[in-house]
Scaffold this motif. Structure first.
Motif, short mmCIF file in Angstrom:
data_model
loop_
_atom_site.label_atom_id
_atom_site.label_comp_id
_atom_site.label_asym_id
_atom_site.label_seq_id
_atom_site.Cartn_x
_atom_site.Cartn_y
_atom_site.Cartn_z
N ALA A 14 14.61 54.85 2.36
CA ALA A 14 15.24 56.23 1.35
C ALA A 14 15.72 55.49 0.17
O ALA A 14 16.08 54.39 -0.20
CB ALA A 14 16.47 56.74 2.10
N ILE A 15 15.79 56.28 -1.02
CA ILE A 15 16.33 56.16 -1.97
C ILE A 15 17.68 56.60 -2.02
O ILE A 15 17.89 57.99 -1.71
CB ILE A 15 15.56 56.56 -3.45
CG1 ILE A 15 14.11 56.02 -3.46
CG2 ILE A 15 16.34 56.50 -4.70
CD1 ILE A 15 13.28 56.17 -4.64
N VAL A 16 19.01 56.13 -2.49
CA VAL A 16 20.21 56.60 -2.46
C VAL A 16 20.70 56.71 -3.87
O VAL A 16 20.56 55.54 -4.62
CB VAL A 16 21.18 55.81 -1.59
CG1 VAL A 16 22.52 56.22 -1.84
CG2 VAL A 16 20.40 55.77 -0.23
N PHE A 17 21.21 57.77 -4.48
CA PHE A 17 21.54 57.83 -5.88
C PHE A 17 23.00 57.91 -5.86
O PHE A 17 23.64 58.88 -4.85
CB PHE A 17 21.03 59.37 -6.54
CG PHE A 17 19.56 59.27 -6.61
CD1 PHE A 17 19.06 58.46 -7.58
CD2 PHE A 17 18.67 59.73 -5.66
CE1 PHE A 17 17.51 58.46 -7.74
CE2 PHE A 17 17.22 59.76 -5.68
CZ PHE A 17 16.67 59.24 -6.87
N GLU A 46 6.65 57.09 -4.14
CA GLU A 46 5.90 57.71 -3.07
C GLU A 46 6.17 57.15 -1.56
O GLU A 46 5.83 57.64 -0.47
CB GLU A 46 4.33 58.00 -3.29
CG GLU A 46 4.24 58.97 -4.51
CD GLU A 46 2.57 59.03 -4.58
OE1 GLU A 46 1.93 58.22 -4.08
OE2 GLU A 46 2.49 59.87 -5.76
N ARG A 47 6.73 55.95 -1.75
CA ARG A 47 6.99 55.17 -0.50
C ARG A 47 8.30 55.55 0.19
O ARG A 47 8.28 55.13 1.18
CB ARG A 47 7.01 53.70 -0.68
CG ARG A 47 5.73 53.19 -1.30
CD ARG A 47 5.81 51.72 -1.76
NE ARG A 47 6.78 50.78 -0.68
CZ ARG A 47 7.24 49.55 -1.06
NH1 ARG A 47 7.13 49.07 -2.22
NH2 ARG A 47 7.80 49.10 0.10
N PHE A 48 9.09 56.37 -0.36
CA PHE A 48 10.41 56.92 -0.02
C PHE A 48 10.39 58.24 0.29
O PHE A 48 10.48 59.21 -0.43
CB PHE A 48 11.39 56.58 -0.94
CG PHE A 48 11.42 55.17 -1.49
CD1 PHE A 48 12.21 54.29 -0.52
CD2 PHE A 48 10.75 54.60 -2.45
CE1 PHE A 48 12.41 52.92 -1.14
CE2 PHE A 48 10.90 53.29 -3.06
CZ PHE A 48 11.73 52.29 -2.08
N PRO A 49 10.35 58.48 1.70
CA PRO A 49 10.25 60.07 2.11
C PRO A 49 11.85 60.61 2.19
O PRO A 49 11.68 62.08 2.28
CB PRO A 49 9.60 59.88 3.52
CG PRO A 49 9.91 58.72 4.11
CD PRO A 49 10.09 57.68 2.87
N VAL A 50 12.47 60.00 2.02
CA VAL A 50 14.03 60.45 2.18
C VAL A 50 14.69 60.25 0.88
O VAL A 50 14.65 58.96 0.50
CB VAL A 50 14.94 59.72 3.18
CG1 VAL A 50 16.19 60.53 3.23
CG2 VAL A 50 13.89 60.01 4.46
#
Length: 84
Positions: A14-17, A46-50
């Motif tokens: 996931a990417i967390v902002f 595109e590797r981060f679905p979340v």
């Protein structure tokens, strides 16, 4: 005590902002650069679905999840600053 987590579940990246108005601009700038990166023939973002975030970070995540390109975030912020 035993671990009740289902070990058969697949892991997700996931990417967390984070929160904060100025960080919204930072998120956009970093994502503009990340859009150019490739790994194994796939664009890196595109590797981060979340995508998750808090406050301004949630806005960054929501805009990107809806298909808004990060360069649009940067452009709209620049135009808003010039109009003031």
């Amino acid at each position: 005590m035993t671990n009740t987590a289902d070990s058969s579940r697949s892991e997700r990246a996931a990417i967390v902002f984070s929160a904060g108005g100025i960080k919204f601009a930072v998120h956009a700038g970093v994502m503009v650069e990340m859009e150019k990166w490739k790994s194994g023939g796939q664009f890196w973002l595109e590797r981060f679905p979340v995508l998750v975030g808090t406050s301004a970070g949630a806005l960054s995540a929501a805009l990107y999840a809806c298909g808004t390109r990060p360069v649009t975030f940067v452009y709209s912020q620049t135009c808003s600053a010039i109009d003031r």
